[in-house]
Design a protein around this motif. Structure first.
Motif, PDB file in Angstrom:
ATOM      1  N   SER A  77      -7.834  10.531  -1.169  1.00 44.42           N
ATOM      2  CA  SER A  77      -7.004   9.343  -1.399  1.00 44.42           C
ATOM      3  C   SER A  77      -7.809   8.188  -1.959  1.00 44.42           C
ATOM      4  O   SER A  77      -8.951   7.950  -1.543  1.00 44.42           O
ATOM      5  N   ALA A 116      -0.489   6.405  -4.063  1.00 42.75           N
ATOM      6  CA  ALA A 116       0.436   5.673  -3.194  1.00 42.75           C
ATOM      7  C   ALA A 116       1.691   6.469  -2.845  1.00 42.75           C
ATOM      8  O   ALA A 116       2.253   6.294  -1.768  1.00 42.75           O
ATOM      9  N   ARG A 134       0.574  10.173   7.611  1.00 39.93           N
ATOM     10  CA  ARG A 134       1.788  10.703   8.263  1.00 39.93           C
ATOM     11  C   ARG A 134       2.559  11.619   7.316  1.00 39.93           C
ATOM     12  O   ARG A 134       3.169  12.598   7.761  1.00 39.93           O
ATOM     13  N   SER A 167      -8.678   0.839  10.050  1.00 35.60           N
ATOM     14  CA  SER A 167      -7.388   0.533   9.419  1.00 35.60           C
ATOM     15  C   SER A 167      -6.671   1.791   8.939  1.00 35.60           C
ATOM     16  O   SER A 167      -5.447   1.836   8.885  1.00 35.60           O
ATOM     17  N   SER A 168      -7.441   2.822   8.592  1.00 41.43           N
ATOM     18  CA  SER A 168      -6.835   4.066   8.109  1.00 41.43           C
ATOM     19  C   SER A 168      -6.438   5.000   9.234  1.00 41.43           C
ATOM     20  O   SER A 168      -5.662   5.934   9.039  1.00 41.43           O
ATOM     21  N   THR A 172      -0.911  -3.964  -4.113  1.00 41.14           N
ATOM     22  CA  THR A 172      -1.226  -4.027  -2.693  1.00 41.14           C
ATOM     23  C   THR A 172      -2.019  -2.784  -2.291  1.00 41.14           C
ATOM     24  O   THR A 172      -1.906  -1.733  -2.921  1.00 41.14           O
ATOM     25  N   PRO A 219      -3.028   0.568  -0.498  1.00 43.56           N
ATOM     26  CA  PRO A 219      -2.204   1.662   0.006  1.00 43.56           C
ATOM     27  C   PRO A 219      -2.111   1.629   1.529  1.00 43.56           C
ATOM     28  O   PRO A 219      -3.061   1.255   2.217  1.00 43.56           O
ATOM     29  N   ASP A 220      -0.945   1.989   2.049  1.00 45.88           N
ATOM     30  CA  ASP A 220      -0.755   2.106   3.491  1.00 45.88           C
ATOM     31  C   ASP A 220      -1.317   3.468   3.907  1.00 45.88           C
ATOM     32  O   ASP A 220      -0.620   4.481   3.888  1.00 45.88           O
ATOM     33  N   LEU A 221      -2.577   3.481   4.273  1.00 49.07           N
ATOM     34  CA  LEU A 221      -3.258   4.741   4.531  1.00 49.07           C
ATOM     35  C   LEU A 221      -2.718   5.447   5.764  1.00 49.07           C
ATOM     36  O   LEU A 221      -2.659   6.683   5.805  1.00 49.07           O
ATOM     37  N   ARG A 222      -2.325   4.710   6.772  1.00 53.12           N
ATOM     38  CA  ARG A 222      -1.748   5.356   7.952  1.00 53.12           C
ATOM     39  C   ARG A 222      -0.440   6.055   7.599  1.00 53.12           C
ATOM     40  O   ARG A 222      -0.166   7.163   8.068  1.00 53.12           O
ATOM     41  N   ARG A 223       0.363   5.425   6.755  1.00 50.85           N
ATOM     42  CA  ARG A 223       1.615   6.054   6.319  1.00 50.85           C
ATOM     43  C   ARG A 223       1.314   7.273   5.450  1.00 50.85           C
ATOM     44  O   ARG A 223       1.986   8.307   5.550  1.00 50.85           O
ATOM     45  N   GLN A 224       0.294   7.168   4.615  1.00 47.06           N
ATOM     46  CA  GLN A 224      -0.088   8.299   3.781  1.00 47.06           C
ATOM     47  C   GLN A 224      -0.444   9.507   4.639  1.00 47.06           C
ATOM     48  O   GLN A 224      -0.053  10.634   4.345  1.00 47.06           O
TER      49      GLN A 224
END
Length: 401
Positions: A199, A182, A217, A312-313, A208, A210-215
């Motif tokens: 990941s 995360a 970035r 979603s990723s 929650t 993981p915010d994969l799109r943020r990861q």
């Protein structure tokens, strides 16, 4: 609809509940890798654990050396080698030897180490693990590059005129991947050094997703700062996946094992407050599926779940099925077989030619059959015999429904 292009493999920690012969667990895991090779899955990663009683492999390199002798094609990765636990010279030299023994099938997966008991036994404070990982990683990459002697000194390792006798087996070198959960740290290292991110897409119990799109970035931003680029095709996501004959049957096959994993490992051993989540006993697998910790169902349902994860990723290159030991050995093998036979072909392009050919023949079927019927009837006419009447199919799309 154009389907995403995704490769499939497995990520074996491996974690096994107590009560079974650990010697036979090695045999079972090696046999599973052999089966994955027969199923033509792309790769398998095997982890490193030294405490807790569930993680049985302490040296992924030794395990993978044995797996290499049982397989022909599947790529083999350390998933992961915990860099703070080893001198970087040994990490680099062992993986290059394994690279030669496997004729270039090996991958080096690295990370900071996730089991607190492991770090404690080695006298490593958790606050030092990320720093040590970065220091070791730089040294390992420099050694693998083989461009000259390596001289580095830290508070925990020294390299003096160090160089490897072996070079990687292939001219392109050894693929290096780094695990990420995360925090931004590992994704930033991936971007900075041009590594393949690996990941964990499933949330920990009670956490929650993981915010994969943020990861992603994080990796892009670090790569841009370093003058590099990153490619989503190199990104691997690890998630629990089980393909059953039906969703209902799959849930039943996983019920006992998922409960042991959730309450026995995460609750009793790791110490997460699993009981406070209010999960009805016997419905642990439903909780895991509903909270995004697993993709479970029929081949159609699993394929839909993979597509949803892809969207979603933002897109990834390889999905690695986590080996959580939720099902029996027989059902685990069957799940992987269904994955390889009915799910993976929808994403690796192997069905495209067949689907296109079927559509083409369907579109022209009346023309083709009319020609065949005409030739058949002509044979009778040429022989001076009355030709039988044969039906000709309607053009595609004109039939009644």
């Amino acid at each position: 609809m154009t389907r995403p292009q995704i490769g499939f493999g497995a990520f074996l920690s491996p974690l096994h509940p107590h009560g079974e012969s650990p010697t036979l667990q090695f045999w079972r895991d090696l046999d599973l890798v052999r089966w994955l090779d027969e199923l033509d899955l792309a790769e398998v990663w095997v982890g490193e654990h030294h405490s807790g009683g569930w993680g049985t492999v302490s040296s992924p390199e030794v395990f993978l050396a044995a797996a290499a002798e049982r397989t022909r094609r599947i790529r083999l990765g350390t998933g992961v080698t915990s860099l703070p636990y080893h001198h970087p010279f040994h990490v680099a030299s062992r993986i290059v030897q394994l690279d030669h023994q496997t004729r270039g099938r090996v991958m080096l997966g690295v990370g900071a180490g996730s089991a607190p008991g492991d770090a404690h036994m080695l006298g490593i404070h958790p606050s030092d693990q990320r720093r040590m990982t970065g220091e070791s990683l730089e040294a390992v990459l420099e050694l693998l590059a083989g461009e000259g002697p390596v001289n580095r000194a830290t508070d925990w390792f020294t390299l003096r005129d160090a160089r490897l006798q072996h070079r990687p087996y292939r001219p392109g070198g050894i693929e290096v991947a780094i695990s990420s959960a995360a925090s931004p740290h590992s994704m930033q290292l991936a971007g900075r050094h041009g590594l393949s991110p690996l990941s964990f897409a499933s949330p920990r119990p009670g956490g929650t997703a993981p915010d994969l799109r943020r990861q992603w970035r994080y990796a892009e931003e670090a790569a841009a700062t370093a003058g590099r680029t990153v490619d989503r095709a190199d990104w691997r996501l690890v998630v629990n996946v089980y393909v059953g004959e039906s969703r209902e049957r799959a849930l039943e096959e996983l019920r006992e094992g998922a409960a042991a994993w959730l309450r026995g490992y995460w609750g009793d051993i790791v110490g997460l407050p699993v009981d406070a989540l209010g999960i009805e006993p016997g419905r642990e697998i439903e909780y895991l599926v509903e909270n995004g910790a697993a993709i479970v169902g029929s081949p159609d349902e699993v394929a839909a779940g993979v597509e949803e994860l892809y969207e979603s990723s933002g897109g990834f290159g390889t999905l690695l099925v986590a080996g959580a030991d939720w099902a029996s050995r027989e059902n685990t093998r069957a799940s992987f077989e269904r994955l390889a036979r009915f799910v993976a072909p929808r994403f690796n392009g192997s069905l495209e030619g067949f689907e296109a050919s079927a559509a083409w023949v369907r579109e022209h079927r009346s023309e083709f059959v009319a020609q065949a019927v005409g030739a058949f009837q002509k044979a009778f006419t040429d022989a001076g015999v009355a030709a039988p009447a044969l039906p000709v199919p309607e053009p595609a799309g004109t039939g009644s429904h």
